[in-house]
Write an enzyme that holds these catalytic residues in place. Structure first.
Site, mmCIF file in Angstrom:
data_model
loop_
_atom_site.group_PDB
_atom_site.id
_atom_site.type_symbol
_atom_site.label_atom_id
_atom_site.label_comp_id
_atom_site.label_asym_id
_atom_site.label_seq_id
_atom_site.Cartn_x
_atom_site.Cartn_y
_atom_site.Cartn_z
ATOM 1 N N ASP A 92 0.848 -1.185 0.000
ATOM 2 C CA ASP A 92 0.000 0.000 0.000
ATOM 3 C C ASP A 92 0.889 1.243 0.000
ATOM 4 O O ASP A 92 2.104 1.152 0.170
ATOM 5 C CB ASP A 92 -0.962 -0.021 1.197
ATOM 6 C CG ASP A 92 -0.247 -0.090 2.534
ATOM 7 O OD1 ASP A 92 0.973 0.149 2.566
ATOM 8 O OD2 ASP A 92 -0.904 -0.383 3.541
ATOM 9 N N GLY A 95 -0.515 6.085 2.727
ATOM 10 C CA GLY A 95 -1.427 7.200 2.986
ATOM 11 C C GLY A 95 -2.422 6.927 4.091
ATOM 12 O O GLY A 95 -2.634 7.760 4.975
ATOM 13 N N PHE A 96 -3.017 5.742 4.063
ATOM 14 C CA PHE A 96 -4.060 5.426 5.051
ATOM 15 C C PHE A 96 -3.479 5.398 6.467
ATOM 16 O O PHE A 96 -4.077 5.931 7.403
ATOM 17 C CB PHE A 96 -4.714 4.080 4.713
ATOM 18 C CG PHE A 96 -5.799 3.684 5.678
ATOM 19 C CD1 PHE A 96 -7.059 4.271 5.604
ATOM 20 C CD2 PHE A 96 -5.558 2.745 6.665
ATOM 21 C CE1 PHE A 96 -8.061 3.919 6.508
ATOM 22 C CE2 PHE A 96 -6.558 2.387 7.568
ATOM 23 C CZ PHE A 96 -7.817 2.983 7.484
ATOM 24 N N ASP A 266 -7.879 -7.382 0.683
ATOM 25 C CA ASP A 266 -6.926 -7.651 1.759
ATOM 26 C C ASP A 266 -7.574 -7.249 3.065
ATOM 27 O O ASP A 266 -8.436 -6.376 3.094
ATOM 28 C CB ASP A 266 -5.652 -6.818 1.580
ATOM 29 C CG ASP A 266 -5.892 -5.367 1.982
ATOM 30 O OD1 ASP A 266 -5.535 -4.979 3.110
ATOM 31 O OD2 ASP A 266 -6.479 -4.604 1.178
ATOM 32 N N CYS A 304 -12.825 -28.997 7.901
ATOM 33 C CA CYS A 304 -11.630 -28.202 7.582
ATOM 34 C C CYS A 304 -10.372 -29.062 7.681
ATOM 35 O O CYS A 304 -10.250 -29.896 8.584
ATOM 36 C CB CYS A 304 -11.541 -27.016 8.540
ATOM 37 S SG CYS A 304 -10.090 -25.980 8.266
ATOM 38 N N CYS A 306 -7.176 -27.735 7.864
ATOM 39 C CA CYS A 306 -6.025 -26.994 8.397
ATOM 40 C C CYS A 306 -5.444 -27.730 9.610
ATOM 41 O O CYS A 306 -6.115 -28.582 10.198
ATOM 42 C CB CYS A 306 -6.436 -25.571 8.777
ATOM 43 S SG CYS A 306 -7.179 -25.446 10.430
ATOM 44 N N CYS A 309 -7.634 -27.775 12.890
ATOM 45 C CA CYS A 309 -8.813 -28.656 12.860
ATOM 46 C C CYS A 309 -8.432 -30.123 12.717
ATOM 47 O O CYS A 309 -9.110 -31.014 13.234
ATOM 48 C CB CYS A 309 -9.743 -28.244 11.718
ATOM 49 S SG CYS A 309 -10.478 -26.615 11.966
ATOM 50 N N HIS A 335 -5.855 -21.374 10.840
ATOM 51 C CA HIS A 335 -7.213 -21.788 10.490
ATOM 52 C C HIS A 335 -7.953 -20.674 9.750
ATOM 53 O O HIS A 335 -8.587 -20.921 8.707
ATOM 54 C CB HIS A 335 -8.024 -22.180 11.732
ATOM 55 C CG HIS A 335 -9.481 -22.292 11.424
ATOM 56 N ND1 HIS A 335 -10.032 -23.415 10.851
ATOM 57 C CD2 HIS A 335 -10.486 -21.369 11.474
ATOM 58 C CE1 HIS A 335 -11.317 -23.198 10.607
ATOM 59 N NE2 HIS A 335 -11.619 -21.963 10.979
#
Length: 375
Positions: A92, A95-96, A266, A304, A306, A309, A335
Site C-alpha cells: 500500500d 497514505g491510510f 486484503d 476443515c 487446516c 482442525c 485456520h
C-alpha cells in the site's frame, strides 16, 4: 522478463474469475491477500501462509519506511528476500496509515509531514517518496499515494480530498515511470457519492494504470452502504484490469464484493482475530475463549483440513488461548487464513462453472445455522 497481465477467464453475473500474471508467479482471482504489515503475517511463517493457498501478500509502506527502513531492506536484497516470500507482494502507499496512526500531521498539496508513532521522528511522505519507497522494497504491485477521509464526511471535504488524490495519482504515475514486470494501481476515491466516484474513475483512466482499486470504503460506513457504493463504483472501472477493494473484510463482505465485480481484497481480520481467539468457520464465528469449549473433544470445523482442525480439539485450543500460549495465535491464525482461502477457491470454481448464485446461497445458509450445539 514476463510482463504483468490480467486474463479474465469467466464471468457469472458481475462476479469474475481470472489470473493476474507477474514475473514472480500467478495470482488466481478472486484473490484474498493476507496482510504482512511489518514484513511478516503475524504468528505465521511464510511457507505456512503459502500452504493456506495465498498467491500474494500485502506489505505496509508506512510501517516498513519507519522500521527497519526501505533503504535497509533494499541493501539486504529487497522485501521478498528479507521476509523469505518468493511470490508476489503488493504494497500500500502509506497514505491510510499516516492518516490513522501518526500523531501530529500536516497535509498540503505536496504531501504529508508527520511524526512517527515509533519514536516521534519527523517524516515527509509525498507521491514521489511513496513510489521511491515501494521501488526500494521491490513491490510487484505498487499503490499510488492517496488521502482517505474517514466517513461520514461532508461532500465538500470528500470532493477536496478526492481531487487532491487524483492529482497525487498523476504524480505517482510520473514518479513510478517504466518498471517492466511491476504494476502500478490507481485508487478510486469519492466516499459514497456516485458523481465523485465517477469523476475519480475518469481521472484515473485518463492517467492509465495497470489495475484499479476502490478506496475509501470499510472505514466505518457499514456493510449496506459499502455494498450500495460497490453496486455502481466497480462498473466505473475498466473491465480488462484487476479491481481491488482495499481493507475488506469479513467473509460475507468478501463474498458480497466478489458478487459486485471485485477481484482482489486484503484485510488484517483473519490474523488479528486469530490472535484474539475469534475463529471464522463455515458455520459462523466461534469464540474459543468461551467456557463451553473447555471439555469439547471435537475440532473447530469437522470439514476443515487446516492443522488446527486436523490435529487439535476445541478443548486444547481453548486451553492454550486461556493460558496465553503462543501456539494459540499460530493455530487460530492458520485456520482463519485457510478458511478465507477456501472461500476464494470455492468462488473461483463456482464462477467458472456458472453456479455462483447457488454457491452464495449455500455459503449464507451454512453460516446462518450457527456453531454446532454444545456437548
Amino acid at each position: 522478463m514476463k510482463k504483468f497481465s490480467f486474463d479474465l477467464q469467466a464471468r457469472d453475473g458481475a462476479a469474475r474469475t481470472g489470473v493476474i500474471s507477474t514475473p514472480r508467479g500467478d495470482i488466481r482471482t478472486p484473490a484474498f491477500m493476507p496482510v504482512g504489515t511489518a514484513a511478516t503475517v503475524k504468528a505465521m511463517m511464510p511457507e505456512s501462509v503459502a500452504a493456506t493457498g495465498a498467491d500474494i501478500l500485502l506489505g505496509n509502506t508506512y510501517h516498513l519506511m519507519l522500521r527497519p527502513t526501505a533503504e535497509r531492506i533494499d541493501r539486504l536484497g529487497g522485501l521478498h528476500k528479507f521476509m523469505n516470500w518468493d511470490k508476489p507482494i503488493l504494497t500500500d502507499s502509506g497514505g491510510f496509515q499516516v492518516m490513522s496512526l501518526s500523531g501530529l500531521r500536516k497535509l498540503t498539496e505536496k504531501g504529508v509531514t508527520f511524526k512517527s508513532h515509533v519514536d516521534g521522528s519527523k517524516h515527509e511522505l509525498t507521491p514521489e517518496r511513496s513510489m521511491e519507497i515501494q521501488k526500494l522494497l521491490g513491490s510487484d504491485i505498487v499503490m499510488c499515494f492517496d488521502e482517505c477521509p474517514a466517513l461520514p464526511a461532508d461532500r465538500a471535504r470528500i470532493a477536496d480530498s478526492m481531487r487532491m488524490s487524483m492529482r497525487w495519482a498523476k504524480r505517482s504515475r510520473e514518479a513510478f515511470g517504466d518498471q517492466p514486470g511491476h504494476a502500478l494501481f490507481g485508487i478510486q476515491q469519492g466516499g459514497l457519492e456516485r458523481d465523485f466516484r465517477e469523476e475519480s474513475a475518469k481521472a484515473l483512466i485518463d492517467v492509465g494504470f495497470d489495475g484499479y482499486a476502490v478506496g475509501g470504503l470499510a472505514v466505518g460506513e457499514g456493510q449496506e452502504a459499502m455494498f450500495g457504493c460497490l453496486d455502481f463504483a466497480t462498473d466505473m472501472l475498466p473491465v480488462d484490469r484487476p479491481r481491488y477493494l482495499m481493507g475488506v473484510g469479513k467473509p460475507d463482505d468478501i463474498v458480497g464484493a466478489v458478487a459486485r465485480g471485485i477481484d482482489m481484497m486484503d484485510c488484517v481480520l483473519p490474523s488479528r482475530s486469530g490472535r484474539t481467539g475469534q475463529v471464522f468457520t463455515r458455520h459462523g464465528v466461534v469464540n474459543i475463549k468461551n467456557a463451553r469449549h473447555a471439555d469439547d473433544p471435537r475440532p473447530l470445523d469437522e470439514a476443515c483440513t487446516c492443522p488446527a482442525c486436523s490435529n487439535y480439539s476445541r478443548a486444547y485450543l481453548h486451553h492454550v488461548f486461556r493460558s496465553q500460549e503462543m501456539i494459540s495465535g499460530m493455530l487460530l491464525t492458520w485456520h482463519n487464513l485457510h478458511y478465507f482461502q477456501e472461500i476464494m477457491a470455492g468462488m473461483r470454481d463456482a464462477i467458472a462453472a456458472g453456479t455462483f448464485d447457488a454457491w452464495q446461497a449455500d455459503f449464507h445458509s451454512q453460516r446462518a445455522q450457527g456453531d454446532i450445539d454444545p456437548l
